[in-house]
Every structure is written in C-alpha cells, then in structure tokens.
Design an enzyme around this catalytic site. Sequence first.
Site, PDB file in Angstrom:
ATOM      1  N   GLY A   1       0.808  -1.219   0.000  1.00 24.63           N
ATOM      2  CA  GLY A   1       0.000   0.000   0.000  1.00 24.63           C
ATOM      3  C   GLY A   1       0.838   1.265   0.000  1.00 24.63           C
ATOM      4  O   GLY A   1       2.072   1.227  -0.037  1.00 24.63           O
ATOM      5  N   TYR A   2       0.156   2.396   0.088  1.00 19.63           N
ATOM      6  CA  TYR A   2       0.796   3.707  -0.036  1.00 19.63           C
ATOM      7  C   TYR A   2       1.874   3.910   1.017  1.00 19.63           C
ATOM      8  O   TYR A   2       2.998   4.319   0.710  1.00 19.63           O
ATOM      9  CB  TYR A   2      -0.277   4.791   0.080  1.00 19.63           C
TER      10      TYR A   2
ATOM     11  N   GLY B   1       2.577   1.283   3.363  1.00 20.38           N
ATOM     12  CA  GLY B   1       3.152  -0.030   3.635  1.00 20.38           C
ATOM     13  C   GLY B   1       4.398  -0.330   2.828  1.00 20.38           C
ATOM     14  O   GLY B   1       5.376  -0.882   3.349  1.00 20.38           O
TER      15      GLY B   1
ATOM     16  N   LYS C   1     -10.385   3.269  15.586  1.00 20.47           N
ATOM     17  CA  LYS C   1      -9.004   3.108  16.058  1.00 20.47           C
ATOM     18  C   LYS C   1      -8.953   2.940  17.575  1.00 20.47           C
ATOM     19  O   LYS C   1      -8.115   2.189  18.090  1.00 20.47           O
ATOM     20  CB  LYS C   1      -8.151   4.293  15.608  1.00 20.47           C
TER      21      LYS C   1
ATOM     22  N   ARG D   1      -7.376  -0.023  19.835  1.00 21.96           N
ATOM     23  CA  ARG D   1      -6.475   0.243  20.963  1.00 21.96           C
ATOM     24  C   ARG D   1      -6.944  -0.476  22.225  1.00 21.96           C
ATOM     25  O   ARG D   1      -6.130  -1.052  22.956  1.00 21.96           O
ATOM     26  CB  ARG D   1      -6.393   1.752  21.235  1.00 21.96           C
TER      27      ARG D   1
END
Length: 312
Positions: free
Chosen positions: A13-14, A16, A138, A142
């Site tokens: 990916g962008y 990654g 997110k 977490r």
Amino acid sequence: MEKSKVLVIGGTGYLGKRLVKASLAEGHETYILHRPEIGVDIDKVQMLLSFKEQGAHLVSGSFSDQQSLVNAVKLVDVVICAISGVHIRSHQILLQLKLVDAIKEAGNVKRFLPSEFGTDPARMENALEPGRVTFDDKMVVRKAIQDAQIPFTYVSANCFAGYFLGGLCQPGKILPSRDSVVLLGDGNQKAIYVDEDDIAMYTIKTIDDPRTLNKTIYLRPPKNILSQREVVEIWEKLIDKKLLKSSIPKEEFLASLKDLGYEEQVGLVHYYHVCYEGCLANFEIGNEAVEASELYPEIKYTPVEEYMKRYV
C-alpha cells in the site's frame, strides 16, 4: 542488540511499501503478508517480487483465514499493520481485531504497531460525525490491544505530505495551482506535514527502542509545523508568483458537506478539524508520549520547502 524480525501487513500500500523499504534498509529481517486471493493485480505481484529480490520474505495469509494470521505472526518479533483507514479508498481498521486475536494466540510478539499514522484518535473524542468513525474505530482497536496486554507503539504521523502539500492543503487536490488557492478559514491554523518516506523511517526506528514501548510517538518535525497560508507562501516563493486567494468560512465548509456521499463527508470532516481547529498542533505532547525528531535527530527529515520543489 539483535534487530527484531518484522511483519508488515499492507506492505504493497501507499505507506506499507515505504515501511517495507525502511525495514530492509535498517537491516531487519522483513516479512510481508500477502493475500492468496491477489488475483491478477500485476502491479502488486511485481512489487512483492521486487521486495523478495531485496531480501524480504513473502508470507501467504488472509484476514479470512485466522490460522494463517497466527502462523505469520509466529515468524516475527514485531508486527506493523498499514491497512487503509481512509474511506475514499477502503476503510478496514476493525479488521485488525482479528490480528489482535492472532497476536494474543501466538504469544511471541514483542510489539504491535497498529494502523494509525494520522491524527491521534485519543484526542478526537469530540470529533464531528461522520468523520469521527475513523477515530472511534481506532480506539476500539487500541482497547483490544490493551485488554490483550500486547506491547504496542502508536504512531501519530499527522498529515501525509503528498496528500496535503501537493494540493496546498485544499481537499480533493494533489497538485498545486500556479494561479489560485482557496484558504480554509483564515488559513492560519497550524498543521504538521511529514514526507511519507520519513514517516516510514521514524516508524521503523521505534520498534526496538524501549523509549517508545507502550507509548504514542508524535511526528512533529519543527520546520514542518506550518499553517496553510505559510505553505502557500512557500509555493509562491518557489514559483516566484503570487496566487489569487479566496477563502471559505467554516460554516460554509460544513454546510457544503450535506450534499456529498458518506466517504467524502468522512474525509472532509478530518480536514475541518485539521484546518479550522488546528487539532494537530494545538496541544503539548506531555509525559505519556514522545516526539520522533527529538528521539532520532540522525534522521534528516524533509522540510516542506524541499518537498515542494518537486512540483515546480
């Protein structure tokens, strides 16, 4: 000290692909999870083969096959997830709950870096709908990480330079105009812009660093804490021309969202909090977190002016 073995998920990916390059450059034994159902996506296949030639290990695995995730995780010390959390591309944040389960079952991972890399979600409890979904998801991840007692580092990378600087901080634009610009509000709220290659290098630096264990690390390169107006001034200096400026008040900006699709609304709410409220730079980090450019002064990060020269 022996360097950790690293698994990158979302490694084509962008962000990654940059994480993979940085991990290899720093001498880590690097594994990339790739989906067996990759099909005929020739660009991704060729990228994976290129990484393999550079020394990376390719590991077949999928979020639809839990045992494959467990098997992949057992190969390494550190797991970095870079799957997309951007709605206009694909929003996959909650898939990481399967990864958390796999890490817990495997029992060998010394650190997990989930897909964060933007605004710190812990500071966005008052974010507007529908944009807050990104931050809420997110925070769900977490909580799962901390409930499972998995060691972690959260990377708050702020604004990806390619998405923000290229369009002079204007939503929907990734190349700078030589004629005009629309300022969001008065254009004076500070934000933080970081070269994506620098994000990757700072991230890899954290993984064996005890100072970043179970902490949030903020990427705040001092020269890159700028307002939209200051970004425009840098561009004007580079092209030796003043742009025609107009502005959109926050009330008008918010009103304009009503006629847009859900995915666009999510992204534009993020722009609202960054560019109208200054949510990235309007707080002190405090003792529970650390700042990347202070921890790793050896990294010569890319200043905004240097980054923008590519558009001249």
